[in-house]
Design a protein around this motif. Structure first.
Motif, PDB file in Angstrom:
ATOM      1  N   ILE A  52      -2.638  -6.014  -3.569  1.00  0.00           N
ATOM      2  CA  ILE A  52      -2.761  -6.256  -2.130  1.00  0.00           C
ATOM      3  C   ILE A  52      -3.168  -7.707  -1.869  1.00  0.00           C
ATOM      4  O   ILE A  52      -2.607  -8.379  -0.993  1.00  0.00           O
ATOM      5  N   TYR A 109      -2.365   3.900  -9.168  1.00  0.00           N
ATOM      6  CA  TYR A 109      -2.863   2.822  -8.311  1.00  0.00           C
ATOM      7  C   TYR A 109      -3.652   1.769  -9.094  1.00  0.00           C
ATOM      8  O   TYR A 109      -4.423   1.012  -8.504  1.00  0.00           O
ATOM      9  N   TYR A 164       2.945   1.399  -3.704  1.00  0.00           N
ATOM     10  CA  TYR A 164       2.342   0.959  -4.962  1.00  0.00           C
ATOM     11  C   TYR A 164       2.603   1.893  -6.154  1.00  0.00           C
ATOM     12  O   TYR A 164       2.787   1.397  -7.274  1.00  0.00           O
ATOM     13  N   THR A 183       0.829  -1.214   0.000  1.00  0.00           N
ATOM     14  CA  THR A 183       0.000   0.000   0.000  1.00  0.00           C
ATOM     15  C   THR A 183       0.861   1.261   0.000  1.00  0.00           C
ATOM     16  O   THR A 183       0.575   2.228  -0.707  1.00  0.00           O
TER      17      THR A 183
END
Length: 302
Positions: free
Chosen positions: A71, A64, A23, A20
């Motif tokens: 994830i 993103y 990324y 996170t």
């Protein structure tokens, strides 16, 4: 219950935290890896150029793309890896005298077994993630999620499409082997002199990943390119074919596209991962005790 589950849970949690936080660097390095050295106005000259072009054309969301699959992938990858690694490690340690550390060869073998299990279990997830990450979405084009991308690959290319580049990925098992071997060996040596803290694990994670990524980067480039949908004349029929074509058309430089951003991303990811994992391990043990999955007397950290 052994500590394997606690290691798996803390490894998965640490991976989620690290992924996170880093990324955007994953997105940039992936796009630079699959770029074939063209000079068009939409080509990325370097990491900074890629960052600003993605922002200008796709907005912050472009950095993103594929985050949810990333994830999910890192949680499964780290969970499987740490479970298998600790299971193999426990077998070796049972055969040793008390307080005797694993040898380098044993660390590498444990990493090879765990890494191979991870590749076979999670490669389709990373194929989907790579395609979502490098896809340059045009204005007005419908956003595609991981399930839709996976279904599209399966329909068009079959199961083989989801496992594109798996040969290179299996070779890249050496990456975590190098990483965890360097980490474990340095950690064991430092631990003889003093107790390690969170910042030590951060530094050790960064150093071990720097060594591993620097040595294996050409394979990472070939794997990434094999995972994307390629035109027939550009398609790599094998890992060796990929190496030959990259060298013939782009030279040595072609094997190192996006290296700087990848090293920064990999080093930060590994550093945050190891630090977060050490913090989360005790929480994972506590949750297993509360859930009745292990006895309180066995909750001490391995």
């Amino acid at each position: 219950m052994s500590d394997n589950v606690a290691h798996a849970l803390s490894g998965a949690g640490g991976g989620i935290v690290a992924m996170t936080l880093t990324y955007p660097l994953v997105s940039i390095s992936s796009r630079l890896q699959v770029q074939r050295g063209g000079q068009g106005k939409d080509e990325y000259k370097n990491a900074a150029d890629a960052f600003f072009k993605i922002l200008a054309k796709e907005g912050p969301k472009g950095l993103y793309s594929g985050l949810s699959s990333g994830i999910f992938g890192i949680a499964i990858t780290n969970g499987v890896y740490y479970y298998c690694y600790e299971a193999v490690k426990a077998v070796f340690e049972k055969a040793k005298t008390k307080n005797q550390q694993m040898s380098t060869a044993e660390s590498m073998l444990a990493g090879a077994i765990a890494g191979s299990a991870v590749v076979l279990a999670t490669h389709p997830i990373w194929t989907v993630n790579t395609r979502l990450t490098v896809r340059k979405k045009e204005e007005g084009e419908k956003e595609q999620n991981a399930l839709e991308m996976g279904a599209a690959i399966l329909k068009k290319e079959g199961l083989a499409g989801l496992y594109s580049g798996v040969g290179a990925a299996l070779v890249l098992v050496i990456n975590p082997i190098i990483q965890y071997t360097v980490f474990e060996q340095i950690k064991n040596k430092v631990a003889k002199f003093r107790t390690l803290g969170n910042f030590d694990f951060f530094l050790l994670g960064a150093l071990s990943k720097l060594v591993a990524t620097g040595l294996t980067y050409p394979y990472i480039v070939v794997k990434s390119r094999m995972q994307i949908s390629q035109k027939d004349d550009e398609k790599y029929t094998s890992m060796l074919d990929g190496f030959k074509k990259i060298f013939a058309t782009e030279g040595i430089a072609g094997f190192y596209g996006g290296l700087k951003s990848k090293i920064v991303q990999s080093v930060l990811t590994a550093a945050f991962l190891f630090m977060a994992k050490e913090v989360l391990f005790d929480w994972a043990v506590w949750m297993l005790v509360i859930a009745g999955a292990r006895k309180r007397v066995a909750a001490a950290k391995a």
